[in-house]
Design an enzyme around this catalytic site. Structure first.
Site, PDB file in Angstrom:
ATOM      1  N   GLU A 111       0.835  -1.204   0.000  1.00  0.00           N
ATOM      2  CA  GLU A 111       0.000   0.000   0.000  1.00  0.00           C
ATOM      3  C   GLU A 111       0.870   1.255   0.000  1.00  0.00           C
ATOM      4  O   GLU A 111       0.569   2.235  -0.693  1.00  0.00           O
ATOM      5  CB  GLU A 111      -0.921  -0.018   1.218  1.00  0.00           C
ATOM      6  CG  GLU A 111      -1.993  -1.096   1.137  1.00  0.00           C
ATOM      7  CD  GLU A 111      -2.875  -1.138   2.364  1.00  0.00           C
ATOM      8  OE1 GLU A 111      -4.071  -0.844   2.236  1.00  0.00           O
ATOM      9  OE2 GLU A 111      -2.363  -1.468   3.457  1.00  0.00           O
ATOM     10  N   GLU A 132      -4.099  -9.453   3.380  1.00  0.00           N
ATOM     11  CA  GLU A 132      -4.844  -9.114   4.597  1.00  0.00           C
ATOM     12  C   GLU A 132      -6.062  -9.996   4.836  1.00  0.00           C
ATOM     13  O   GLU A 132      -6.494 -10.174   5.982  1.00  0.00           O
ATOM     14  CB  GLU A 132      -5.286  -7.645   4.553  1.00  0.00           C
ATOM     15  CG  GLU A 132      -4.198  -6.637   4.903  1.00  0.00           C
ATOM     16  CD  GLU A 132      -3.377  -6.210   3.702  1.00  0.00           C
ATOM     17  OE1 GLU A 132      -2.684  -5.193   3.788  1.00  0.00           O
ATOM     18  OE2 GLU A 132      -3.417  -6.916   2.663  1.00  0.00           O
TER      19      GLU A 132
END
Length: 258
Positions: A111, A132
Protein backbone atom coordinates in the site's frame (compact mmCIF):
# COMPACT_ATOMS: atom_id res chain seq x y z
CA UNK A 1 17.03 5.94 16.49
CA UNK A 2 15.03 7.22 13.52
CA UNK A 3 12.98 4.69 11.59
CA UNK A 4 12.82 6.89 8.48
CA UNK A 5 15.88 8.76 7.24
CA UNK A 6 15.96 11.30 4.41
CA UNK A 7 19.10 11.97 2.39
CA UNK A 8 19.23 14.67 -0.28
CA UNK A 9 21.71 15.08 -3.08
CA UNK A 10 21.51 17.23 -6.20
CA UNK A 11 17.76 17.20 -6.74
CA UNK A 12 17.08 13.66 -5.49
CA UNK A 13 15.80 12.73 -2.04
CA UNK A 14 16.23 9.22 -0.67
CA UNK A 15 13.73 8.01 1.95
CA UNK A 16 15.29 5.07 3.79
CA UNK A 17 13.14 2.68 5.86
CA UNK A 18 15.00 0.93 8.68
CA UNK A 19 12.48 -0.15 11.30
CA UNK A 20 13.07 -3.84 12.08
CA UNK A 21 13.88 -7.03 10.20
CA UNK A 22 10.65 -6.84 8.14
CA UNK A 23 10.10 -3.06 8.25
CA UNK A 24 6.74 -3.55 9.96
CA UNK A 25 5.36 -0.24 11.14
CA UNK A 26 3.19 1.39 13.78
CA UNK A 27 1.97 4.95 14.24
CA UNK A 28 5.42 6.25 15.24
CA UNK A 29 6.95 4.98 11.99
CA UNK A 30 4.20 6.46 9.83
CA UNK A 31 4.50 9.75 11.66
CA UNK A 32 8.17 9.85 10.62
CA UNK A 33 7.22 8.97 7.04
CA UNK A 34 4.64 11.76 7.05
CA UNK A 35 7.27 14.23 8.26
CA UNK A 36 9.68 13.07 5.55
CA UNK A 37 7.07 13.59 2.84
CA UNK A 38 6.23 17.05 4.20
CA UNK A 39 9.91 17.98 4.19
CA UNK A 40 10.41 16.83 0.60
CA UNK A 41 7.25 18.33 -0.89
CA UNK A 42 8.18 21.77 0.45
CA UNK A 43 11.78 21.57 -0.79
CA UNK A 44 11.94 23.31 -4.16
CA UNK A 45 15.40 21.88 -4.81
CA UNK A 46 14.08 18.30 -4.86
CA UNK A 47 12.50 16.93 -8.03
CA UNK A 48 12.51 13.17 -7.37
CA UNK A 49 12.14 11.12 -4.19
CA UNK A 50 13.04 7.43 -3.94
CA UNK A 51 11.48 5.34 -1.15
CA UNK A 52 13.64 2.33 -0.33
CA UNK A 53 14.51 -0.15 2.39
CA UNK A 54 17.79 -0.58 4.23
CA UNK A 55 16.61 -3.99 5.49
CA UNK A 56 17.70 -7.14 3.62
CA UNK A 57 14.97 -9.19 1.93
CA UNK A 58 12.14 -6.77 2.80
CA UNK A 59 10.76 -3.52 1.49
CA UNK A 60 8.02 -3.73 4.11
CA UNK A 61 5.67 -6.38 5.46
CA UNK A 62 3.15 -3.72 6.44
CA UNK A 63 1.68 -2.84 9.81
CA UNK A 64 2.97 -4.57 12.93
CA UNK A 65 0.41 -7.29 13.72
CA UNK A 66 1.02 -7.16 17.50
CA UNK A 67 0.33 -3.43 17.37
CA UNK A 68 -2.89 -3.99 15.41
CA UNK A 69 -4.07 -6.79 17.71
CA UNK A 70 -3.54 -4.79 20.89
CA UNK A 71 -4.84 -1.39 19.70
CA UNK A 72 -8.40 -0.24 20.25
CA UNK A 73 -10.59 -0.51 17.09
CA UNK A 74 -11.31 3.22 17.05
CA UNK A 75 -7.59 3.96 17.38
CA UNK A 76 -6.82 1.59 14.51
CA UNK A 77 -9.42 3.34 12.35
CA UNK A 78 -7.82 6.71 13.00
CA UNK A 79 -4.38 5.21 12.41
CA UNK A 80 -5.48 3.97 8.98
CA UNK A 81 -6.92 7.41 8.23
CA UNK A 82 -3.58 9.00 9.11
CA UNK A 83 -1.75 6.54 6.85
CA UNK A 84 -4.12 7.34 3.99
CA UNK A 85 -3.72 11.07 4.49
CA UNK A 86 0.05 10.64 4.48
CA UNK A 87 0.04 8.73 1.19
CA UNK A 88 -2.47 11.12 -0.38
CA UNK A 89 0.10 13.90 -0.01
CA UNK A 90 2.34 12.15 -2.52
CA UNK A 91 -0.19 12.51 -5.35
CA UNK A 92 -0.55 16.23 -4.60
CA UNK A 93 3.19 16.91 -4.47
CA UNK A 94 5.08 18.22 -7.51
CA UNK A 95 7.96 15.78 -7.02
CA UNK A 96 7.98 12.33 -8.62
CA UNK A 97 7.98 9.63 -5.91
CA UNK A 98 9.44 6.22 -6.83
CA UNK A 99 9.18 3.13 -4.62
CA UNK A 100 12.18 0.82 -5.07
CA UNK A 101 11.22 -2.75 -4.16
CA UNK A 102 14.14 -5.07 -3.46
CA UNK A 103 12.43 -7.51 -1.11
CA UNK A 104 9.06 -8.73 0.14
CA UNK A 105 6.44 -6.02 -0.33
CA UNK A 106 3.18 -7.16 1.20
CA UNK A 107 0.20 -5.75 3.02
CA UNK A 108 0.75 -2.18 4.11
CA UNK A 109 4.17 -2.29 2.50
CA UNK A 110 2.56 -2.65 -0.92
CA UNK A 111 0.00 0.00 0.00
CA UNK A 112 2.88 2.34 0.77
CA UNK A 113 4.49 1.51 -2.57
CA UNK A 114 1.23 1.94 -4.48
CA UNK A 115 0.89 5.37 -2.91
CA UNK A 116 4.03 6.40 -4.79
CA UNK A 117 3.87 7.59 -8.39
CA UNK A 118 6.00 4.76 -9.77
CA UNK A 119 7.19 1.36 -8.56
CA UNK A 120 10.48 -0.17 -9.72
CA UNK A 121 11.43 -3.68 -8.59
CA UNK A 122 14.53 -5.81 -8.44
CA UNK A 123 14.08 -9.18 -10.10
CA UNK A 124 14.22 -11.85 -7.44
CA UNK A 125 12.55 -14.44 -5.26
CA UNK A 126 10.27 -12.26 -3.18
CA UNK A 127 6.56 -11.64 -2.96
CA UNK A 128 4.33 -8.68 -3.73
CA UNK A 129 0.68 -8.63 -2.66
CA UNK A 130 -2.13 -7.86 -0.23
CA UNK A 131 -2.74 -10.93 1.97
CA UNK A 132 -4.84 -9.11 4.60
CA UNK A 133 -7.82 -11.40 3.94
CA UNK A 134 -5.92 -14.15 5.79
CA UNK A 135 -6.27 -11.98 8.91
CA UNK A 136 -9.98 -11.49 8.37
CA UNK A 137 -9.62 -7.87 7.26
CA UNK A 138 -9.02 -5.90 4.06
CA UNK A 139 -6.13 -3.72 2.91
CA UNK A 140 -7.35 -0.56 4.58
CA UNK A 141 -4.76 2.08 3.73
CA UNK A 142 -5.77 2.48 0.11
CA UNK A 143 -4.88 -1.05 -0.94
CA UNK A 144 -8.14 -2.19 -2.50
CA UNK A 145 -8.63 1.12 -4.29
CA UNK A 146 -5.11 1.68 -5.62
CA UNK A 147 -4.69 -1.94 -6.67
CA UNK A 148 -7.99 -1.79 -8.59
CA UNK A 149 -6.82 1.32 -10.43
CA UNK A 150 -3.47 -0.27 -11.29
CA UNK A 151 -4.31 -3.90 -12.02
CA UNK A 152 -7.96 -3.55 -13.00
CA UNK A 153 -10.99 -4.27 -10.88
CA UNK A 154 -11.40 -8.00 -11.52
CA UNK A 155 -7.72 -8.82 -11.00
CA UNK A 156 -7.61 -6.71 -7.84
CA UNK A 157 -10.66 -8.54 -6.53
CA UNK A 158 -9.03 -11.89 -7.32
CA UNK A 159 -5.80 -10.96 -5.56
CA UNK A 160 -7.46 -9.39 -2.52
CA UNK A 161 -10.00 -12.16 -1.82
CA UNK A 162 -7.45 -14.95 -2.23
CA UNK A 163 -4.49 -13.15 -0.66
CA UNK A 164 -2.33 -14.47 -3.51
CA UNK A 165 1.10 -12.87 -3.83
CA UNK A 166 3.08 -12.27 -7.01
CA UNK A 167 6.69 -12.38 -8.09
CA UNK A 168 8.21 -9.13 -9.42
CA UNK A 169 7.73 -10.32 -13.01
CA UNK A 170 4.10 -11.26 -12.31
CA UNK A 171 3.56 -7.90 -10.63
CA UNK A 172 4.97 -6.22 -13.75
CA UNK A 173 2.56 -8.20 -15.93
CA UNK A 174 -0.38 -7.06 -13.80
CA UNK A 175 0.86 -3.43 -13.72
CA UNK A 176 1.53 -3.32 -9.98
CA UNK A 177 5.12 -2.40 -10.76
CA UNK A 178 6.31 -0.32 -13.70
CA UNK A 179 9.79 -1.70 -14.31
CA UNK A 180 11.80 -4.71 -13.19
CA UNK A 181 15.60 -4.55 -13.19
CA UNK A 182 18.25 -7.24 -12.53
CA UNK A 183 18.74 -7.43 -8.77
CA UNK A 184 22.32 -6.18 -8.87
CA UNK A 185 21.35 -3.21 -11.06
CA UNK A 186 18.08 -2.12 -9.47
CA UNK A 187 19.42 0.80 -7.46
CA UNK A 188 21.74 1.92 -10.23
CA UNK A 189 18.95 1.88 -12.80
CA UNK A 190 16.48 3.59 -10.49
CA UNK A 191 18.89 6.41 -9.73
CA UNK A 192 19.75 6.73 -13.43
CA UNK A 193 16.03 7.16 -14.16
CA UNK A 194 15.74 9.75 -11.39
CA UNK A 195 18.82 11.61 -12.61
CA UNK A 196 17.37 11.81 -16.13
CA UNK A 197 14.25 13.46 -14.72
CA UNK A 198 16.24 15.90 -12.60
CA UNK A 199 18.28 16.95 -15.60
CA UNK A 200 15.20 17.35 -17.79
CA UNK A 201 12.33 19.87 -17.99
CA UNK A 202 11.33 19.54 -14.34
CA UNK A 203 8.63 22.22 -14.45
CA UNK A 204 6.85 20.33 -17.24
CA UNK A 205 7.38 16.97 -15.48
CA UNK A 206 5.80 18.28 -12.26
CA UNK A 207 2.78 19.64 -14.09
CA UNK A 208 2.37 16.44 -16.11
CA UNK A 209 2.23 14.53 -12.83
CA UNK A 210 -0.34 16.90 -11.34
CA UNK A 211 -2.42 16.79 -14.53
CA UNK A 212 -2.58 12.99 -14.41
CA UNK A 213 -2.93 12.49 -10.64
CA UNK A 214 -5.51 15.22 -10.07
CA UNK A 215 -7.25 14.80 -13.41
CA UNK A 216 -8.05 11.12 -12.88
CA UNK A 217 -10.44 12.13 -10.10
CA UNK A 218 -12.36 14.59 -12.32
CA UNK A 219 -14.96 14.11 -15.06
CA UNK A 220 -13.20 14.03 -18.43
CA UNK A 221 -14.42 17.44 -19.61
CA UNK A 222 -13.32 19.07 -16.34
CA UNK A 223 -9.97 17.24 -16.41
CA UNK A 224 -9.29 18.48 -19.93
CA UNK A 225 -9.96 22.06 -18.84
CA UNK A 226 -7.58 21.52 -15.90
CA UNK A 227 -4.96 20.12 -18.29
CA UNK A 228 -5.40 23.23 -20.44
CA UNK A 229 -4.75 25.54 -17.50
CA UNK A 230 -1.52 23.70 -16.71
CA UNK A 231 -0.51 23.86 -20.36
CA UNK A 232 -1.14 27.61 -20.30
CA UNK A 233 1.34 27.88 -17.42
CA UNK A 234 3.90 25.85 -19.33
CA UNK A 235 3.50 27.89 -22.52
CA UNK A 236 4.55 30.94 -20.50
CA UNK A 237 7.57 29.24 -18.91
CA UNK A 238 11.25 29.80 -19.64
CA UNK A 239 11.67 26.07 -20.17
CA UNK A 240 9.08 25.99 -22.96
CA UNK A 241 10.80 28.84 -24.75
CA UNK A 242 14.15 27.12 -24.33
CA UNK A 243 12.83 23.73 -25.43
CA UNK A 244 11.26 25.05 -28.61
CA UNK A 245 14.26 27.19 -29.49
CA UNK A 246 16.61 24.26 -28.94
CA UNK A 247 14.45 22.03 -31.13
CA UNK A 248 14.36 24.51 -33.99
CA UNK A 249 18.10 25.15 -33.76
CA UNK A 250 18.96 21.46 -33.39
CA UNK A 251 20.77 21.86 -30.08
CA UNK A 252 20.47 20.30 -26.63
CA UNK A 253 18.11 22.32 -24.41
CA UNK A 254 19.29 23.74 -21.09
CA UNK A 255 16.27 23.63 -18.81
CA UNK A 256 16.06 25.65 -15.59
CA UNK A 257 12.87 24.28 -14.07
CA UNK A 258 11.11 27.63 -14.53
Amino acid sequence: MAFVEVKKNDGIAEIHLNVNKANTYNFDVYRELNAAIDDIRLDQDIQVAILMSDVPKFFSAGANIEFLKSADPQYKTQFCLFCNETLDKIARSPQIFIALLEGHTVGGGLEMAMGCDLRFAADGDFKIGLPEVSLGVLAGTGGTQRMARLAGYSKALDLCITGETLSPQEALHHKLVDRVFPADKAREETFAYARKLVEGPTYAISNIKLSIMNGKEMPLNVAIRYEGELQNLLFRSEDAKEGMDAFLNKRTPKFKGK
